[in-house]
Motif scaffolding. Structure first.
Motif, PDB file in Angstrom:
ATOM      1  N   HIS A   1       0.180  17.777   3.707  1.00 34.63           N
ATOM      2  CA  HIS A   1      -0.372  17.121   4.901  1.00 34.63           C
ATOM      3  C   HIS A   1      -1.324  18.022   5.693  1.00 34.63           C
ATOM      4  N   GLN A   2      -2.058  18.852   4.978  1.00 36.44           N
ATOM      5  CA  GLN A   2      -3.014  19.745   5.642  1.00 36.44           C
ATOM      6  C   GLN A   2      -4.314  19.023   6.028  1.00 36.44           C
ATOM      7  N   GLU A   3      -4.655  17.983   5.309  1.00 35.26           N
ATOM      8  CA  GLU A   3      -5.921  17.304   5.551  1.00 35.26           C
ATOM      9  C   GLU A   3      -5.685  15.810   5.751  1.00 35.26           C
ATOM     10  N   LEU A   4      -6.277  15.272   6.796  1.00 34.71           N
ATOM     11  CA  LEU A   4      -6.165  13.849   7.108  1.00 34.71           C
ATOM     12  C   LEU A   4      -7.542  13.214   6.955  1.00 34.71           C
ATOM     13  N   ARG A   5      -7.615  12.110   6.253  1.00 31.78           N
ATOM     14  CA  ARG A   5      -8.878  11.398   6.091  1.00 31.78           C
ATOM     15  C   ARG A   5      -8.805  10.052   6.799  1.00 31.78           C
ATOM     16  N   LEU A   6      -9.930   9.610   7.304  1.00 29.11           N
ATOM     17  CA  LEU A   6     -10.039   8.305   7.967  1.00 29.11           C
ATOM     18  C   LEU A   6     -11.119   7.488   7.272  1.00 29.11           C
ATOM     19  N   ARG A   7     -10.911   6.183   7.234  1.00 17.93           N
ATOM     20  CA  ARG A   7     -11.933   5.294   6.686  1.00 17.93           C
ATOM     21  C   ARG A   7     -11.941   4.013   7.512  1.00 17.93           C
ATOM     22  N   THR A   8     -13.148   3.549   7.824  1.00 21.04           N
ATOM     23  CA  THR A   8     -13.299   2.261   8.499  1.00 21.04           C
ATOM     24  C   THR A   8     -13.802   1.263   7.483  1.00 21.04           C
ATOM     25  N   TRP A   9     -13.204   0.119   7.494  1.00 21.40           N
ATOM     26  CA  TRP A   9     -13.538  -0.913   6.516  1.00 21.40           C
ATOM     27  C   TRP A   9     -13.862  -2.194   7.222  1.00 21.40           C
TER      28      TRP A   9
ATOM     29  N   THR B   1      -4.411  13.672   2.363  1.00 15.33           N
ATOM     30  CA  THR B   1      -4.987  13.864   1.029  1.00 15.33           C
ATOM     31  C   THR B   1      -4.220  14.866   0.186  1.00 15.33           C
ATOM     32  N   THR B   2      -3.332  15.620   0.807  1.00 12.77           N
ATOM     33  CA  THR B   2      -2.560  16.615   0.058  1.00 12.77           C
ATOM     34  C   THR B   2      -1.083  16.465   0.398  1.00 12.77           C
ATOM     35  N   PRO B   3      -0.216  16.840  -0.511  1.00 16.51           N
ATOM     36  CA  PRO B   3       1.229  16.700  -0.268  1.00 16.51           C
ATOM     37  C   PRO B   3       1.734  17.481   0.952  1.00 16.51           C
TER      38      PRO B   3
ATOM     39  N   LEU C   1       0.839  -1.189   0.000  1.00 17.99           N
ATOM     40  CA  LEU C   1       0.000   0.000   0.000  1.00 17.99           C
ATOM     41  C   LEU C   1       0.876   1.240   0.000  1.00 17.99           C
ATOM     42  N   ASP C   2       0.284   2.355  -0.364  1.00 21.45           N
ATOM     43  CA  ASP C   2       0.983   3.637  -0.319  1.00 21.45           C
ATOM     44  C   ASP C   2       1.556   3.827   1.090  1.00 21.45           C
ATOM     45  N   PRO C   3       2.833   4.212   1.209  1.00 26.21           N
ATOM     46  CA  PRO C   3       3.441   4.353   2.539  1.00 26.21           C
ATOM     47  C   PRO C   3       2.816   5.445   3.404  1.00 26.21           C
ATOM     48  N   SER C   4       2.022   6.317   2.815  1.00 27.41           N
ATOM     49  CA  SER C   4       1.375   7.355   3.622  1.00 27.41           C
ATOM     50  C   SER C   4       0.169   6.820   4.390  1.00 27.41           C
ATOM     51  N   ILE C   5      -0.292   5.617   4.077  1.00 25.18           N
ATOM     52  CA  ILE C   5      -1.449   5.024   4.756  1.00 25.18           C
ATOM     53  C   ILE C   5      -1.012   4.468   6.105  1.00 25.18           C
TER      54      ILE C   5
END
Length: 52
Positions: free
Chosen positions: A44-52, A40-42, A15-19
């Motif tokens: 690092h201003q915005e952080l997103r979360l997802r539950t799976w 979500t941006t280079p 996976l992308d190392p930023s995850i």
């Protein structure tokens, strides 16, 4: 993908190392759900979360 497939791909660095895995519900070898985060941006201003 299932939670287990995402966790396995993360462990194998496919996976992308930023995850980042934030939490897992259940056994880490067979999670029922995981929550992961990524920027979500280079800059690092915005952080997103997802539950799976």
């Amino acid at each position: 993908m299932t939670a287990l497939e995402i966790l396995t791909a993360w462990r194998e660095r496919r996976l992308d190392p930023s995850i980042r895995i934030v939490s897992a519900i259940g056994d880490l070898d067979n999670p029922r759900a995981i929550t992961y985060a990524w920027h979500t941006t280079p800059d690092h201003q915005e952080l997103r979360l997802r539950t799976w």
